[in-house]
Design a protein around this motif. Structure first.
Motif, short mmCIF file in Angstrom:
data_model
loop_
_atom_site.label_atom_id
_atom_site.label_comp_id
_atom_site.label_asym_id
_atom_site.label_seq_id
_atom_site.Cartn_x
_atom_site.Cartn_y
_atom_site.Cartn_z
N ALA A 68 -0.20 9.04 -6.50
CA ALA A 68 0.68 8.62 -5.42
C ALA A 68 1.65 9.75 -5.03
O ALA A 68 2.17 9.79 -3.92
CB ALA A 68 1.47 7.38 -5.81
N GLN A 94 5.05 6.15 -9.55
CA GLN A 94 4.73 5.51 -8.27
C GLN A 94 3.31 4.94 -8.31
O GLN A 94 3.05 3.88 -7.76
CB GLN A 94 4.86 6.53 -7.14
N LYS A 99 7.06 14.72 -5.34
CA LYS A 99 6.25 14.50 -4.15
C LYS A 99 6.69 15.40 -3.00
O LYS A 99 5.97 15.53 -2.01
CB LYS A 99 6.31 13.04 -3.72
N LEU A 118 10.48 2.88 -6.10
CA LEU A 118 9.02 2.77 -6.19
C LEU A 118 8.45 1.83 -5.12
O LEU A 118 7.24 1.62 -5.06
CB LEU A 118 8.58 2.30 -7.58
N ALA A 119 9.30 1.27 -4.28
CA ALA A 119 8.81 0.48 -3.14
C ALA A 119 9.70 0.82 -1.94
O ALA A 119 10.92 0.97 -2.09
CB ALA A 119 8.86 -1.01 -3.43
N PHE A 120 9.07 0.95 -0.78
CA PHE A 120 9.80 1.48 0.39
C PHE A 120 9.42 0.74 1.67
O PHE A 120 8.29 0.29 1.82
CB PHE A 120 9.46 2.97 0.58
N TYR A 175 -7.44 1.93 -3.71
CA TYR A 175 -7.15 0.64 -3.03
C TYR A 175 -8.44 -0.06 -2.62
O TYR A 175 -8.59 -1.27 -2.77
CB TYR A 175 -6.30 0.89 -1.78
N ARG A 201 0.83 -1.22 0.00
CA ARG A 201 0.00 0.00 0.00
C ARG A 201 0.86 1.27 0.00
O ARG A 201 0.40 2.32 -0.42
CB ARG A 201 -0.89 0.04 1.26
N CYS A 202 2.06 1.16 0.54
CA CYS A 202 2.91 2.36 0.71
C CYS A 202 3.27 2.96 -0.64
O CYS A 202 3.70 2.26 -1.56
CB CYS A 202 4.18 1.97 1.46
N VAL A 203 3.10 4.27 -0.75
CA VAL A 203 3.48 4.97 -1.99
C VAL A 203 4.76 5.79 -1.80
O VAL A 203 5.10 6.61 -2.64
CB VAL A 203 2.33 5.87 -2.52
N GLY A 204 5.44 5.59 -0.69
CA GLY A 204 6.72 6.28 -0.50
C GLY A 204 6.59 7.78 -0.41
O GLY A 204 7.49 8.52 -0.81
N CYS A 205 5.49 8.26 0.14
CA CYS A 205 5.22 9.71 0.10
C CYS A 205 5.93 10.48 1.20
O CYS A 205 5.88 11.71 1.21
CB CYS A 205 3.72 9.97 0.15
N ALA A 209 3.31 1.75 -10.24
CA ALA A 209 3.87 0.65 -9.44
C ALA A 209 2.80 0.01 -8.57
O ALA A 209 2.97 -1.10 -8.10
CB ALA A 209 5.02 1.17 -8.58
N LYS A 210 1.71 0.73 -8.31
CA LYS A 210 0.64 0.20 -7.46
C LYS A 210 -0.50 -0.39 -8.27
O LYS A 210 -1.51 -0.79 -7.72
CB LYS A 210 0.10 1.33 -6.56
#
Lengths: 186, 193, 759
Positions: free
Chosen positions: C229, C258, C647, A52-54, C240, A13-17, C261-262
């Motif tokens: 994102a 980003q 971001k 893109l993943a954190f 989601y 779920r994490c978007v690295g924001c 990627a989701k």
């Protein structure tokens, strides 16, 4: 420990924001140069696309905290109530043993106060019935506080790139899925 | 340095650091020259000095060395920190308040120097152990905690005009003397006990 | 000092009672009566009582930045100092959390770097600044205005460029200030989203997206050229949730973002070929008989002609060639989209920043319409909306001074947020020029030239296009006044800077162009230093103007920003949001009482009241009447340069804060490893990126998130010794649409090209 609360990091779920990391600074007005929570980019074949993943990481509030064991002043204790690992600022003399002993590099040295500091799971906010600042601010529900006893689907303790130790870090992770990717014919 | 001279110096420094333009800077500098026992370096171009003063302390660019205590005392450089509030509380104990409360942080150097002037006046006229405690606290736990960092920052500036450097030096010398005299008082007290 | 004594003193200081006892002791000695006067004033009795150990005072604020999310904020104030902020829990959209930028607000308010006083620069760009009083600043400004009027016999030499630095409704008082002075030159339009606005207006007669919260009901979501994102983090939870309820999420974008990627599926479309993809999908739906016949016959105009166009001109194979996406993927995507009910497309602002951006949006709208997804909960061609913006614009609407002369040509100021202009019937008008070509317009406008430029809510030299040309154009200006919070590149080039406030020092009201919530923005702390709000500045200027020449400015000379905030409300707003008075907003934000679907009765605001596949208005404005394919810009360099949002900042806002530098302290250029290899560039190496208008240097990062024929860079920086600015390499080429609803076409921000080499 019977009552262990833990950060559950849903990497899918994490978007690295970085909201969690900044929310922590906002809640405690943490000094520039120091972050109690930060993001670690997943650099692993399980997610082969850059930045893109954190993993959102702070203190892991370990079952057997290496920092507490190392502190000569016994300034670090683990709360019975929720397992939060807390530095007693009145006792910390800035010997930095916790900093060298923590395998996750969690405690940070504050030059101005000459003491160690780190995430304390916002125990005071929790005692007042609020969520930790990072959890409350997470816009995607990727960061939550759970009871460790409660089983989360797909939860892993040591995802790729997160150091394996025997001190029982409480943080749990759910790994990110990679989308099906259709690139342009060039 | 006698008491009158000391107050004159502090007043001149106070006015220098709250000056709004070259005229006020020049007037405060002249007053400082009268209050010190040596000649301050002369200033040829007051406008250039004003430009430098603004770059160092005022803006509009991020100032090189802002003169608010909390910038140096807080764990992070910000204005309106906890130390700002402590300064306000000290003013309050003296029955005083900043005319710019909320719009200018209370821990502006000139407001703090003004409080020093008031405290020194009170001590001269009618001291008491409580007043001495407050003075010691303000001096040692507040001024001496941030001013040296600020001096250091100012002295590190490129092309620092001699006139600004000397005002910093005068203030630093005063602070050092005050700290010294407190220490010798402390030593005396310790000896008597 | 001894530890014990120090602790005792700290206790005394912290306690009201002890402080007062100390003061009483001093008063008893009489010493205070003999104290010399100085800066500090005698303490007021009331002030003594203000200092207590009470709990936090909680204020309501709103993030006014140009962002989908427009968060509702709760501010925690103690001793008159903002301690921290939180997202409001009352808004289901903000849901108690802010973003990385919103969480840095306390830092922005109390940054020692803020602009504190009015100042004038002796020699533009010299860095030699003098502190001046407000009176002197306004004296200089008003003299210049009167001088222009005397010289030109009108005020067209006074120009305003203002955009989205603060979307609080009272900030339209800046436009009001200009109107109150006379007919002026206005830089109109928007760099943001105008091509898409026009496209949606041709198709539906409006721009009206569904409530983003209803996306949870979607069964198929295509996020097309948007990156929530990064740019709308609070919407991600609805995407989601839809997926958890079984929806498929597809992202179409030139970049593996980003958001991509989701997704379940990411399609790497060729930049600017979105229209080809949509039309290819549409053609396939025709072939497969997957068109919603009821919608296209009952609720639409010109569908038959559109279908004929598709059959004659479009094939899936052609679309595959144009977009780079295999034909089989296009067919599958079209079929899945058409078979899901409801299905929705989120049309991002990025995909319309092209010379064919408006045409591309119309093609995507058509795809959503022909599948019957318009007017449905969980459906819709989502772009943005202005349904909740029906304020009075009290601050904006001001009369001209008697006898004002102005522009006799066509036009008049427009903006996307308001249709009000106040003087539609007047003989004279303001002179309007294109905000997106500020440099060229300043250089080309004569008779009279723009002599003085007022910059508000905008950082021209970071945000406008072709930075080098802007610097040249500024040389033509006689006076530049910038109103700002921080010393950005525009302030650096200003003659006078006026310090303004953060949202926490101001009263206003905020709504979003995406979600349906309304938030109050209360003054949580008093304005710091000598800062003033935009409307306070207008009032002060009016006072000065009238003192010098009575009747020269109609703006009220004394205002109360809280009262002016109140004046923005009307019964329409109250009814829409189901409240009786604005005071109710102190309990928290409220949501508009609208159906979640836009056009719920499928009545459109077009001339025909139908969805217009064929738009005569579009044709009359020089576009194709049908959503036809329009080719993109011809490449003027070997690699496409993409400069989307970061971001960590909103354009140049927030990026300058030290807290942000803890997480993001250096700009990079991102490129594909193959592209790097062919130029001998290695990870982390210093490189030059250059094109026909400029050059930048930075370090390179290699990633396959970027296609092989493109470069990716983010935004503009200032402060902390970095003046990196992507707009040095972005020219001011217009997009196809935007002039119809916003007064000027948009900018082809993503139709830019450059090359890269080792530095």
């Amino acid at each position: 420990m019977k009552n262990q609360k833990a950060f559950f990091v849903d990497v899918n779920r994490c978007v690295g924001c970085y909201t969690c990391a900044m929310a922590c600074k906002n809640t405690y007005q943490v000094e520039p140069g120091i972050a109690w929570r930060n993001l670690q980019s997943v650099e692993d074949p399980s997610f082969p696309h850059r930045d893109l993943a954190f993993y959102s990481l702070a203190c892991n509030h370990c079952e057997k905290p290496a920092c507490a064991a190392a502190c000569p002043e016994k300034a670090i204790y683990k709360r019975e109530k929720d397992g939060a690992v807390v530095i007693d600022i009145d006792k910390c003399t800035g010997e930095k043993k916790c900093i060298t002993e923590c395998p996750y590099g969690v405690p940070k040295f504050n030059q101005k106060t000459a003491q160690a500091e780190k995430c304390h799971m916002c125990y005071a906010r929790q005692d007042a019935g609020k969520q930790p600042g990072c959890v409350q601010s997470c816009p995607t529900g990727a960061l939550t506080l759970v009871n460790l006893a409660e089983k989360k689907e797909g939860a892993v303790s040591f995802p790729p790139g997160f150091k394996k130790t025997d001190i029982g870090p409480s943080t749990r992770f759910r790994l990110a899925k990679v989308p099906r990717i259709v690139r342009r014919n060039s | 340095m006698n008491d009158t001279q000391e107050l004159q110096q502090l007043e001149a420094l106070r006015d220098f650091f709250i000056a709004r333009n070259e005229v006020q800077l020049a007037a405060a500098y002249a007053a400082l020259n009268m209050a010190v026992s040596f000649d301050l370096p002369s200033v040829n171009d007051w406008e250039a000095l004003e430009f430098s003063f603004n770059r160092l302390f005022i803006g509009p660019m991020a100032p090189f060395a802002p003169f608010f205590a909390s910038v140096y005392l807080e764990p992070e450089p910000q204005v309106m920190g906890k130390s700002t509030l402590i300064t306000r509380q000290i003013f309050e104990m003296l029955g005083l308040q900043s005319p710019w409360q909320e719009s200018l942080p209370d821990d502006h150097l000139s407001l703090e120097l003004d409080a020093c002037i008031r405290l020194l006046t009170i001590r001269q006229a009618h001291s008491s152990p409580e007043v001495e405690d407050l003075w010691n606290y303000f001096l040692q736990e507040h001024l001496a905690q941030w001013l040296p960092s600020w001096f250091k920052r100012v002295r590190a500036a490129e092309n620092l005009p001699a006139a600004i450097l000397i005002t910093i030096d005068v203030l630093a010398a005063w602070l050092a003397e005050k700290i010294d005299s407190l220490k010798s008082t402390d030593r005396r007290l310790a000896h008597n006990e | 000092m001894e530890k014990l004594k120090q602790k005792q003193m700290e206790k005394t200081l912290a306690c009201n009672h002890s402080r007062r006892r100390f003061l009483q002791g001093l008063l008893a000695t009489g010493v205070l009566a003999t104290m010399p006067s100085g800066l500090l004033q005698p303490l007021l009795v009331e002030a003594k009582d203000l200092l207590n150990e009470a709990e936090y005072q909680i204020f309501r604020n709103a993030c006014p930045r140009n962002c989908y999310d427009t968060c509702s904020i709760k501010s925690f104030v103690k001793d008159g100092v903002l301690q921290y902020v939180e997202g409001a829990t009352e808004s289901s959209f903000t849901a108690g959390g802010l973003c990385v930028k919103g969480n840095s607000y306390a830092r922005q308010l109390y940054s020692p770097d803020r602009i504190k006083y009015p100042m004038k620069q002796i020699g533009r760009g010299s860095g030699n600044w003098k502190r001046i009083s407000w009176d002197e600043a306004l004296e200089t400004i008003s003299s210049k205005i009167l001088e222009i009027k005397a010289k030109d016999d009108n005020l067209l030499g006074l120009g305003l460029t203002k955009y989205s630095g603060n979307f609080g409704i009272t900030h339209y008082g800046v436009e009001g200030m200009m109107s109150s002075l006379g007919y002026t030159t206005r830089f109109v339009g928007t760099p943001c989203w105008p091509a898409g606005i026009d496209a949606q207006n041709y198709d539906t007669g409006s721009m009206w997206c569904n409530d983003p919260e209803d996306m949870v009901h979607s069964k198929y979501i295509i996020v097309w050229g948007a990156n929530p994102a990064f740019c709308s983090v609070h919407t991600m939870k609805y995407i989601y949730e839809a997926r958890e309820r079984g929806a498929k999420v597809v992202v179409i974008d030139p970049l593996l973002t980003q958001t991509a990627a989701k997704a379940d599926l990411y399609l790497q479309v060729a930049a600017g070929e979105d229209g080809a993809l949509a039309l290819g999908m549409a053609r396939h739906l025709v072939d497969k008989q997957l068109v919603d016949r009821e919608f296209v016959t009952r609720y639409a105009l010109g569908y038959a002609e559109f279908e004929a166009y598709l059959k004659k001109n479009i094939t899936v194979t052609w679309a595959a060639e144009k977009t780079g996406i295999p034909a089989a993927e296009i067919r599958q995507l079209a079929e899945e989209f058409a078979r899901a009910d409801p299905a929705t497309i989120w049309i991002g602002y990025g995909m319309q920043r092209h010379v064919n951006g408006g045409a591309n949006v119309r093609a995507i709208d058509a795809l959503v319409a022909m599948t019957g997804n318009i007017g449905k909960t969980g459906g819709g061609a989502r772009y943005g909306h202005l349904q909740t913006w029906g304020f009075n614009y009290h601050a904006m609407i001001q009369d001209k001074p008697a006898g004002s002369k102005g522009w006799l040509g066509k036009g008049g100021p427009m903006g996307e947020f308001h249709g009000a202009s106040g003087d539609q019937q007047a003989k004279y008008r303001d002179r309007t020029v294109n905000i997106n070509k500020i440099a060229q317009e300043i250089l080309d406008t004569n008779d009279p030239p723009v002599r003085m430029l007022w910059v508000a809510c905008k950082n021209v030299l970071s945000q406008d296009f072709d930075t080098n040309k802007i610097k040249r154009a500024f040389e033509k200006l006689e006076l530049i006044v910038a109103v700002d919070l921080f010393f950005n590149p525009t302030v650096e080039q200003a003659d006078i800077v006026l310090p303004t406030v953060t949202p926490f020092e101001d009263w206003t009201v905020n709504v979003s162009y995406w979600h349906y919530w309304l938030s109050l923005n209360e003054q949580a702390v008093k304005p710091l230093y000598e800062t003033k709000t935009d409307i306070d500045i207008a009032a002060a200027l009016s006072k000065k103007m009238n003192a010098k020449q009575p009747g020269s400015c109609t703006f009220p000379q004394e205002i109360d920003s809280k009262q002016w905030m109140e004046k923005e409300f009307n019964q329409g707003i109250y009814d829409l949001f189901g409240i009786d008075s604005w005071q109710q907003l102190r309990q928290g934000p409220v949501k508009a009482k609208l159906k979640s679907a836009s056009f719920p009765d499928r009545k459109f605001l077009t001339p025909s009241t139908k969805y217009e596949f064929r738009s005569e208005l579009a044709a009359a404005n020089g576009h194709a009447a049908l959503p036809e394919y329009k080719a993109g810009r011809k490449a003027y360099g070997p690699l496409r340069l993409l400069t989307p949002h970061s971001k960590f900042s909103l354009h140049s806002q927030f990026q300058n804060l030290d807290w942000m530098h803890d997480f993001n302290n250096e700009p990079f250029v991102y490129l594909h490893p193959q592209t790097a290899k062919s130029r001998g560039i290695k990870e982390g190496q210093l490189v030059r990126v250059f094109n026909k208008i400029g050059e930048l240097s930075m370090k390179a990062k290699l990633t396959d998130n970027v296609p092989t024929d493109a470069l990716l860079m983010y935004e503009s920086w200032f402060g902390r010794k970095n003046n990196f600015n992507v707009n040095t390499l972005v020219d001011d080429e217009s997009s196809d649409m935007g002039a119809f609803k916003t007064g000027a076409p948009g900018v082809a921000i993503h139709d830019q090209f450059a090359d890269i080499a080792k530095a």
